[in-house]
Design an enzyme around this catalytic site. Sequence first.
Site, mmCIF file in Angstrom:
data_model
loop_
_atom_site.group_PDB
_atom_site.id
_atom_site.type_symbol
_atom_site.label_atom_id
_atom_site.label_comp_id
_atom_site.label_asym_id
_atom_site.label_seq_id
_atom_site.Cartn_x
_atom_site.Cartn_y
_atom_site.Cartn_z
ATOM 1 C CG ASP A 8 -1.666 1.145 1.341
ATOM 2 O OD1 ASP A 8 -1.895 2.130 0.320
ATOM 3 O OD2 ASP A 8 -2.221 1.408 2.463
ATOM 4 C CE LYS A 70 -1.725 6.805 -3.367
ATOM 5 N NZ LYS A 70 -2.170 6.030 -2.200
ATOM 6 C CD GLU A 171 -5.146 3.422 -2.091
ATOM 7 O OE1 GLU A 171 -5.820 4.314 -1.767
ATOM 8 O OE2 GLU A 171 -3.777 3.946 -2.673
ATOM 9 C CG ASP A 193 -9.372 4.474 0.718
ATOM 10 O OD1 ASP A 193 -8.709 5.261 1.679
ATOM 11 O OD2 ASP A 193 -8.905 3.849 0.003
#
Length: 634
Positions: A8, A70, A171, A193
């Site tokens: 992850d 990211k 994810e 999420d």
Amino acid sequence: MSRIIGIDLGTTNSCVAVLDGSSVEIVPSDLGGRTTPSIVAFAANGERVLGQVAKRQEVTNAANTISAVKRLMGRRYDSDEIQKIASFLTYAIVPSDNGDVRISVRDREYSPPEISAMLLQHLKLLAENHLGEPVTEAIVTVPAYFDDSQRQATKDAGRIAGLEIRRIINEPTAAALAYGLGKSERERIAIYDLGGGTFDISILELHQGVFEVVSTCGDSFLGGEDIDRAIVDWMVAGFRAETGIDLSADILARQRLKESAEKAKCELSFEPRARISLPFIASGPAGPRHLDRTLEREEFERLAAPLIERTTGFCHKAMEDAGLTPADIGKVILVGGQTRTPAVQRHVEAVFGQPPSLEVNPDEVVAVGAALQGGVLRGDLRDIVLLDVVPLSLGVETQGGLFTRVIEHNSTIPLRKKNIFTTVADHQTVVEVHVVQGERDLARHNRSLGKFELVGIQPAPRGVPQVEVAFDMDANGILSVSARDLLSGREQAVRITPSTGLGKDEIDRMVAEAREFGENDRKSRELTELRNRIQARAAVLVRSYLALGSLLDAADQKMLNEALRRARELGPEDGDAETLGELLDLVEAGASRLSEAVMSSPGEGQGGDPGGTEKPETGMRNLMKAALDDMEHT
């Protein structure tokens, strides 16, 4: 067959997991934590540090410490998202020749995939040390709402890091796999999420090992980092009103504010208020100035409310696309560290009409799901099927700048779709295929993924030629496009490379550099472990030597004194492998000599009390002997 690790790769923290038999293990960080900060720092001497060690020097080396990379993956420098956060970053970003983002560190520029590759390489090394075997393959997760450019950038990062990314999965899908494994009853769930930099909402149906994504929606630029910034802005505004000093112009002050904001946010998940104290944050005409404020939970929730509220529309859109209402959702699973915030949990309950489930660890569940998918690909887990979807529509630009969809969003992947197009001018022999991704009706408002030309079309009046454009999307959500003139049979097929992506030469160069750095990092780690081993063994030995050193002759005492002195003076960067090996041998030789002296001295084995009562000095020798024996396990 080597094991496939699950990664992850998060905005704030990353997590690695691996399937071991029937259970999943979380790979510990180099300092023993269960997650690793997604931070890379470059020291003045050229050394590269990562994870928790990099986080510790964020304040002292702010301009050369890269976090939240990211958020930069697969993005253009001039995009609204990048310009919105540029002033909040403590490191410099600049445009590259092709318009994408580059990170400027001292005299060099790095691409976001290159920085992400450093993190992946670090996580790979952690897994190898934990497993005691090489790791070459991984499952890497991305936000469900990552577009093709961002997925390509993630794939590039894996290649640079020396990892074969067997699969890129969303994810929320990974989280659903971790939650639903072993459950046989039919269930419809929503995965909410909210992580450090992205938000996804996915609706899935689970039944007897089939995990089908029905719809997904979200924002790849919404997360905990934005809430941190809201707190920082609150502190800056308050300090400016109080002192007239603008802290936002000071990089060092910004980093200290950001660090304090993150701590306060976490504290407010459990406490009604958080004290923020930053001495010597600035200097003015009156001398040093300090920031000392208390952030009440009520005020924090007011600051965060607009950002949390932004998730509402995405939740409703995901349910609308799935043809569902909140009453149709059986359970809402929270994923991502930001969902620990009570205000987020209350908001989810208000949107879905039920309290969210807290039965999974929001920080680890995505990595666990990725590791399980690795087990599926290896054949360790059977009867599991993942059916994911395209997050955004894909198509081409047509006459007048219109966006014509070929693949609709929420279509199940992998898939292949074709459309027939024609020419817009008489005797046209070349057609440019401009591939676009998004949901707006005009191509310029969507994301350009790339362009290519189909040449050699038979000349004919406009509207007569037929050009078949085929879109192929693999299980990773990565796109290939082909165009074929149906009359002549001429065809052009390409794997779409984003116009702002890395070229093959760049990737090959980065792969070579990463391999070199990886070997250097491995050697550095081995030297550090050797130093730690020497110092740990010397610490045990010195206690025994102080008590029993008189049993040694003068030559051995001199040798042992020298070994302990050198171990005591050993610095964090001292010695090469040969020198350190010699020193370890010297320490162990001294321990062996002392152990022999203890064993052969009167009172050990022959000087005991005939009545069975151990003499005090014999007991001491036994304790020292036990300490020496412990060195073998140090």
